[in-house]
Design a protein around this motif. Structure first.
Motif, PDB file in Angstrom:
ATOM      1  N   ASP A   1       4.632   4.438  32.065  1.00 27.09           N
ATOM      2  CA  ASP A   1       4.596   3.191  32.875  1.00 27.09           C
ATOM      3  C   ASP A   1       3.911   3.840  34.239  1.00 27.09           C
ATOM      4  O   ASP A   1       3.073   3.158  34.767  1.00 27.09           O
ATOM      5  CB  ASP A   1       5.505   2.525  33.155  1.00 27.09           C
ATOM      6  CG  ASP A   1       6.000   1.706  31.817  1.00 27.09           C
ATOM      7  OD1 ASP A   1       5.040   1.556  30.942  1.00 27.09           O
ATOM      8  OD2 ASP A   1       7.044   1.224  31.594  1.00 27.09           O
ATOM      9  N   LYS A   2       4.428   4.806  34.792  1.00 27.05           N
ATOM     10  CA  LYS A   2       4.163   5.496  35.868  1.00 27.05           C
ATOM     11  C   LYS A   2       2.655   5.803  35.898  1.00 27.05           C
ATOM     12  O   LYS A   2       1.892   5.621  36.887  1.00 27.05           O
ATOM     13  CB  LYS A   2       5.189   6.631  36.343  1.00 27.05           C
ATOM     14  CG  LYS A   2       4.664   7.193  37.698  1.00 27.05           C
ATOM     15  CD  LYS A   2       5.631   8.528  37.929  1.00 27.05           C
ATOM     16  CE  LYS A   2       5.186   9.139  39.112  1.00 27.05           C
ATOM     17  NZ  LYS A   2       5.847  10.174  39.443  1.00 27.05           N
TER      18      LYS A   2
ATOM     19  N   PHE B   1       0.497   2.928  35.882  1.00 28.24           N
ATOM     20  CA  PHE B   1       0.307   2.366  37.436  1.00 28.24           C
ATOM     21  C   PHE B   1      -0.848   3.214  38.209  1.00 28.24           C
ATOM     22  O   PHE B   1      -1.406   2.551  38.947  1.00 28.24           O
ATOM     23  CB  PHE B   1       1.654   2.324  37.905  1.00 28.24           C
ATOM     24  CG  PHE B   1       1.645   1.405  38.979  1.00 28.24           C
ATOM     25  CD1 PHE B   1       1.928  -0.021  39.049  1.00 28.24           C
ATOM     26  CD2 PHE B   1       1.334   1.987  40.615  1.00 28.24           C
ATOM     27  CE1 PHE B   1       1.950  -0.544  40.157  1.00 28.24           C
ATOM     28  CE2 PHE B   1       1.408   1.177  41.658  1.00 28.24           C
ATOM     29  CZ  PHE B   1       1.577  -0.100  41.657  1.00 28.24           C
TER      30      PHE B   1
ATOM     31  N   SER C   1       5.652  -0.346  45.645  1.00 31.91           N
ATOM     32  CA  SER C   1       5.917  -0.071  44.207  1.00 31.91           C
ATOM     33  C   SER C   1       6.083   1.322  43.613  1.00 31.91           C
ATOM     34  O   SER C   1       6.978   1.490  42.833  1.00 31.91           O
ATOM     35  CB  SER C   1       4.816  -0.786  43.174  1.00 31.91           C
ATOM     36  OG  SER C   1       4.909  -2.306  43.393  1.00 31.91           O
ATOM     37  N   LEU C   2       5.262   2.205  44.005  1.00 36.25           N
ATOM     38  CA  LEU C   2       5.261   3.485  43.697  1.00 36.25           C
ATOM     39  C   LEU C   2       6.542   4.096  44.218  1.00 36.25           C
ATOM     40  O   LEU C   2       7.261   5.041  43.524  1.00 36.25           O
ATOM     41  CB  LEU C   2       4.062   4.343  44.145  1.00 36.25           C
ATOM     42  CG  LEU C   2       2.818   4.099  43.245  1.00 36.25           C
ATOM     43  CD1 LEU C   2       1.789   4.816  43.644  1.00 36.25           C
ATOM     44  CD2 LEU C   2       3.276   4.807  41.737  1.00 36.25           C
ATOM     45  N   ARG C   3       6.780   3.839  45.430  1.00 27.88           N
ATOM     46  CA  ARG C   3       8.071   4.160  46.102  1.00 27.88           C
ATOM     47  C   ARG C   3       9.306   3.818  45.750  1.00 27.88           C
ATOM     48  O   ARG C   3      10.305   4.701  45.260  1.00 27.88           O
ATOM     49  CB  ARG C   3       7.934   3.921  47.659  1.00 27.88           C
ATOM     50  CG  ARG C   3       9.202   4.631  48.552  1.00 27.88           C
ATOM     51  CD  ARG C   3       8.847   4.284  49.777  1.00 27.88           C
ATOM     52  NE  ARG C   3       8.776   2.896  50.191  1.00 27.88           N
ATOM     53  CZ  ARG C   3       8.481   2.155  51.531  1.00 27.88           C
ATOM     54  NH1 ARG C   3       8.059   3.211  52.458  1.00 27.88           N
ATOM     55  NH2 ARG C   3       8.364   0.924  51.591  1.00 27.88           N
ATOM     56  N   GLU C   4       9.361   2.250  45.296  1.00 26.39           N
ATOM     57  CA  GLU C   4      10.570   1.973  44.793  1.00 26.39           C
ATOM     58  C   GLU C   4      11.003   2.139  43.437  1.00 26.39           C
ATOM     59  O   GLU C   4      11.997   2.452  42.995  1.00 26.39           O
ATOM     60  CB  GLU C   4      10.547   0.256  45.143  1.00 26.39           C
ATOM     61  CG  GLU C   4      10.460  -0.186  46.667  1.00 26.39           C
ATOM     62  CD  GLU C   4      10.035  -1.535  46.710  1.00 26.39           C
ATOM     63  OE1 GLU C   4       9.769  -2.154  45.666  1.00 26.39           O
ATOM     64  OE2 GLU C   4       9.824  -1.972  47.914  1.00 26.39           O
ATOM     65  N   LYS C   5       9.688   2.031  42.656  1.00 20.53           N
ATOM     66  CA  LYS C   5       9.916   2.352  41.185  1.00 20.53           C
ATOM     67  C   LYS C   5      10.173   3.793  40.712  1.00 20.53           C
ATOM     68  O   LYS C   5      10.974   4.275  39.959  1.00 20.53           O
ATOM     69  CB  LYS C   5       8.761   1.772  40.439  1.00 20.53           C
ATOM     70  CG  LYS C   5       9.044   0.259  40.431  1.00 20.53           C
ATOM     71  CD  LYS C   5       7.652  -0.401  39.575  1.00 20.53           C
ATOM     72  CE  LYS C   5       7.455  -1.937  39.542  1.00 20.53           C
ATOM     73  NZ  LYS C   5       6.447  -2.375  38.585  1.00 20.53           N
ATOM     74  N   TYR C   6       9.397   4.636  41.446  1.00 21.09           N
ATOM     75  CA  TYR C   6       9.351   6.245  41.118  1.00 21.09           C
ATOM     76  C   TYR C   6       9.702   7.070  42.136  1.00 21.09           C
ATOM     77  O   TYR C   6       9.566   8.327  41.955  1.00 21.09           O
ATOM     78  CB  TYR C   6       7.894   6.286  40.490  1.00 21.09           C
ATOM     79  CG  TYR C   6       7.310   5.369  39.450  1.00 21.09           C
ATOM     80  CD1 TYR C   6       8.171   5.125  38.318  1.00 21.09           C
ATOM     81  CD2 TYR C   6       6.335   4.460  39.970  1.00 21.09           C
ATOM     82  CE1 TYR C   6       7.655   4.463  37.254  1.00 21.09           C
ATOM     83  CE2 TYR C   6       5.958   3.442  38.591  1.00 21.09           C
ATOM     84  CZ  TYR C   6       6.734   3.313  37.587  1.00 21.09           C
ATOM     85  OH  TYR C   6       6.409   2.687  36.626  1.00 21.09           O
TER      86      TYR C   6
END
Length: 211
Positions: free
Chosen positions: A80-81, A84, A108-113
């Motif tokens: 998923d990363k 994205f 989103s990249l910071r919060e999820k990954y």
């Protein structure tokens, strides 16, 4: 692996680019004239279907043209990363995204990954200044509108926002005092206008107050 797939087997779940794109007709015209110059990127979901990773607009254009098949690049082991990042990278390279859109994707990249801005710049093959410029532009909008940023402002690029902010500050008097002098800001410079011989004393007083 490149393969021509039935459009009925391809679906889209999400796209980094959120705003509505009114240029799909132009893309349809390009495809009719030149064909599909770059295959869309999909991943096998394991159930006989394929999820779009990059190429949402191209797929939509093909559907609107009534086509039944489209050429695809099928990627394996795509997390998923990875999906994205591929979506974001393609949109950055192919279409100008607004500062607001980009910052939402960065968040989103910071919060999820757990990606830092430096890591994001490397993933997108951009300089750290590119990411910093988007962040700065969003802060400008937030300073002007708070949490309720108008929809039309959310569509502006960082360059447009920065230019507008600079124009608003240029020539604006930032400090005015009696005795015939004023201090104005021009870009990153300060211009002192003085009409008498009290310049040195007044300037010293200004510097003390602004420390």
């Amino acid at each position: 692996m490149f393969k021509t797939l039935s459009i009925s087997k391809i679906y889209s779940t999400s796209n980094v680019r959120k705003e509505q794109d009114d240029s799909i007709l132009d893309l349809m015209g390009d495809i009719q004239r030149n064909g599909l110059l770059q295959p869309i990127v999909v991943r096998d979901d394991g159930n006989g279907k394929y999820e779009v990773i990059a190429g949402h607009r191209r797929l939509l254009a093909y559907k609107n043209l009534g086509e039944d098949f489209i050429e695809c690049n099928i990627v394996e082991d795509c997390s998923d990363k990875d999906r994205f990042i591929l979506q974001l990278s393609e949109n950055v390279q192919r279409r100008q995204m607004s500062a607001y859109e980009l910052c939402m994707a960065f968040d989103s990249l910071r919060e999820k990954y757990g990606c830092t801005d430096v890591q994001i710049s490397k993933l997108l093959h951009k300089s750290p200044n590119y990411v910093a410029d988007q962040r700065y532009a969003l802060r400008v909008l937030e300073s002007q509108y708070g949490a309720d940023i108008p929809e039309d402002k959310k569509k502006l690029s960082a360059g447009v926002i920065k230019a507008s902010a600079k124009k608003k500050t240029e020539g604006k008097s930032i400090y005015t005092m009696g005795n015939g002098w004023t201090c104005q800001q021009k870009g990153h410079s300060y211009i002192i206008n003085c009409k008498n011989f009290e310049f040195e004393q007044a300037l010293n007083e200004l510097m003390k107050e602004r420390k």
